[in-house]
Design a protein around this motif. Structure first.
Motif, PDB file in Angstrom:
ATOM      1  N   UNK A   1      38.877  41.492  33.023  1.00  0.00           N
ATOM      2  CA  UNK A   1      38.779  42.431  34.143  1.00  0.00           C
ATOM      3  C   UNK A   1      40.132  42.657  34.799  1.00  0.00           C
ATOM      4  N   UNK A   2      40.959  41.625  34.899  1.00  0.00           N
ATOM      5  CA  UNK A   2      42.316  41.801  35.438  1.00  0.00           C
ATOM      6  C   UNK A   2      43.130  42.733  34.546  1.00  0.00           C
ATOM      7  N   UNK A   3      43.027  42.530  33.240  1.00  0.00           N
ATOM      8  CA  UNK A   3      43.765  43.388  32.312  1.00  0.00           C
ATOM      9  C   UNK A   3      43.270  44.828  32.397  1.00  0.00           C
ATOM     10  N   UNK A   4      41.969  45.015  32.561  1.00  0.00           N
ATOM     11  CA  UNK A   4      41.404  46.369  32.635  1.00  0.00           C
ATOM     12  C   UNK A   4      41.829  47.094  33.903  1.00  0.00           C
ATOM     13  N   UNK A   5      42.211  46.363  34.939  1.00  0.00           N
ATOM     14  CA  UNK A   5      42.595  46.989  36.206  1.00  0.00           C
ATOM     15  C   UNK A   5      44.070  47.331  36.299  1.00  0.00           C
ATOM     16  N   UNK A   6      44.859  47.013  35.286  1.00  0.00           N
ATOM     17  CA  UNK A   6      46.277  47.362  35.347  1.00  0.00           C
ATOM     18  C   UNK A   6      46.434  48.868  35.254  1.00  0.00           C
ATOM     19  N   UNK A   7      47.491  49.430  35.864  1.00  0.00           N
ATOM     20  CA  UNK A   7      47.649  50.884  35.912  1.00  0.00           C
ATOM     21  C   UNK A   7      47.667  51.579  34.554  1.00  0.00           C
ATOM     22  N   UNK A   8      48.220  50.946  33.540  1.00  0.00           N
ATOM     23  CA  UNK A   8      48.295  51.579  32.220  1.00  0.00           C
ATOM     24  C   UNK A   8      47.392  50.866  31.213  1.00  0.00           C
ATOM     25  N   UNK A   9      46.204  50.511  31.670  1.00  0.00           N
ATOM     26  CA  UNK A   9      45.313  49.672  30.891  1.00  0.00           C
ATOM     27  C   UNK A   9      44.672  50.373  29.700  1.00  0.00           C
ATOM     28  N   UNK A  10      44.886  49.811  28.539  1.00  0.00           N
ATOM     29  CA  UNK A  10      44.222  50.282  27.330  1.00  0.00           C
ATOM     30  C   UNK A  10      42.720  49.988  27.425  1.00  0.00           C
ATOM     31  N   UNK A  11      42.366  48.848  28.030  1.00  0.00           N
ATOM     32  CA  UNK A  11      40.951  48.508  28.179  1.00  0.00           C
ATOM     33  C   UNK A  11      40.221  49.533  29.051  1.00  0.00           C
ATOM     34  N   UNK A  12      40.829  49.935  30.150  1.00  0.00           N
ATOM     35  CA  UNK A  12      40.209  50.930  31.029  1.00  0.00           C
ATOM     36  C   UNK A  12      40.068  52.259  30.294  1.00  0.00           C
TER      37      UNK A  12
END
Length: 95
Positions: free
Chosen positions: A57-68
């Motif tokens: 979830x932390x990784x998905x919330x980054x501004x340039x997230x591939x997960x998001x």
């Protein structure tokens, strides 16, 4: 390239922490257990499910997230994306 603060963040103390429940069917739970075991072997870190979920979830919330981006694309394909424009900033979901 996705930027992600890799500084370890300890799990919050039980007092004051907000619990979240994720339910899996038995076969998916077994797949996840095996995946986390593989992750432990590859990294030498004894991850538990809560730590893995928090980090994803932390990784998905980054501004340039591939997960998001991947989650957004999946919602588009499934037709479940709300057609209204996304709100700027955090959304307050409290009643």
């Amino acid at each position: 390239m996705t930027t992600y603060d890799t500084t370890p963040r300890p799990a919050p103390k039980a007092e004051g922490a907000i619990p979240t429940t994720v339910r899996f069917d038995p076969s998916e739970a077994l797949e996840i257990d095996h995946w986390i075991l593989e992750l432990r072997i590859r990294t030498g870190i004894r991850w538990d499910k809560a730590e893995v979920i928090r980090e994803l979830l932390r990784m998905a919330r980054t501004p340039d997230s591939v997960l998001c981006d991947a989650l957004t694309a999946r919602a588009h394909r499934a037709g479940t994306l709300d057609p209204r424009p996304a709100a700027e900033g955090p959304v307050d979901s409290r009643p």
